[in-house]
Design an enzyme around this catalytic site. Structure first.
Site, PDB file in Angstrom:
ATOM      1  N   ASP A   8       0.826  -1.210   0.000  1.00 14.36           N
ATOM      2  CA  ASP A   8       0.000   0.000   0.000  1.00 14.36           C
ATOM      3  C   ASP A   8       0.860   1.259   0.000  1.00 14.36           C
ATOM      4  OD1 ASP A   8      -2.569  -1.091  -0.126  1.00 14.36           O
ATOM      5  OD2 ASP A   8      -2.613  -1.470   2.034  1.00 14.36           O
ATOM      6  N   ASP A 148      -9.810  -5.394  -0.735  1.00 11.36           N
ATOM      7  CA  ASP A 148      -8.806  -4.847   0.171  1.00 11.36           C
ATOM      8  C   ASP A 148      -9.527  -4.052   1.254  1.00 11.36           C
ATOM      9  OD1 ASP A 148      -6.500  -3.792   1.288  1.00 11.36           O
ATOM     10  OD2 ASP A 148      -5.982  -2.546  -0.442  1.00 11.36           O
TER      11      ASP A 148
HETATM   12 ZN    ZN Z   1      -4.222  -1.907  -0.728  1.00 11.45          ZN
END
Ligand code: ZN
Length: 189
Positions: A8, A148
């Site tokens: 991320d 996610d």
């Molecule tokens: Zn992510």
């Protein structure tokens, strides 16, 4: 037992949090042969696509809501030999991905607001997943669907039932006493 590593990247602009960029990914690359799935929570991802490609990303996810031109940015990812993916924030409808589906290796459906770990799964995203799966099937596309946010052994199976191929799990793995057991449960669904 995990199948890939999801990274991320946050720029402090697109999301109110900051994480890491290409140099960290470059250091992770030699440590694993697993697919590196790079999720760019960035306002202008187009400015750094070559840097993320060079750092060793296999999949590059850009947000449908970013300020870069989507078509050109997805095309650049593909030209660099990487898999292009498009990510949808919770408020963005499934239809936002439809114009790009045939150019995408994957669509990522956010099941929390992007920016911070540890949030609760949004079950009202399940119809969006089903809509994407049904459109891919209708058009004969093998585009993968990934989720996610808030994924654990309870929410993961709901996503799989709705048509998801890939589950991204953060807190539920990293806070588990036995992360491999969590992966095993998710694999068995
Ligand atoms: Zn992510």
């Amino acid at each position: 037992g995990a199948d890939m590593v999801h990274l991320d990247v946050m720029d402090g602009v697109f999301v109110p949090n900051l994480s890491f960029g290409p140099p960290v990914i470059e250091r992770i690359r030699p440590l694993t042969s697993m697919t590196l799935d790079v999720h760019l929570m960035m306002q202008y991802p187009d400015r750094l696509i070559p840097a993320f490609a060079k750092a060793g990303a296999d999949i590059i996810n850009i947000h449908a809501e970013c300020a870069s031109p989507l078509g050109d940015t997805l095309e650049e990812i593909r030209k660099l030999g990487k898999k292009a993916a498009l990510t949808l924030k919770p408020a963005t409808p499934a239809e936002a991905a439809f114009p790009w589906l045939d150019k995408l290796a994957m669509v990522l459906v956010m099941t929390v607001e992007p920016g911070f770990g540890g949030q609760k799964f949004m079950a009202d995203m399940l119809p969006k997943i089903a809509a994407l799966r049904s459109e891919c099937r209708r058009r004969g596309l093998d585009t993968a669907i990934e989720v996610d946010g808030g994924i654990n052994t309870e929410t993961g199976p709901l996503c799989i039932a709705a048509g998801v191929d890939w589950l991204v799990a953060g807190s539920s793995l990293f806070h588990a006493m036995d992360p491999a057991a969590v992966v095993n449960v998710l694999h068995s669904k």
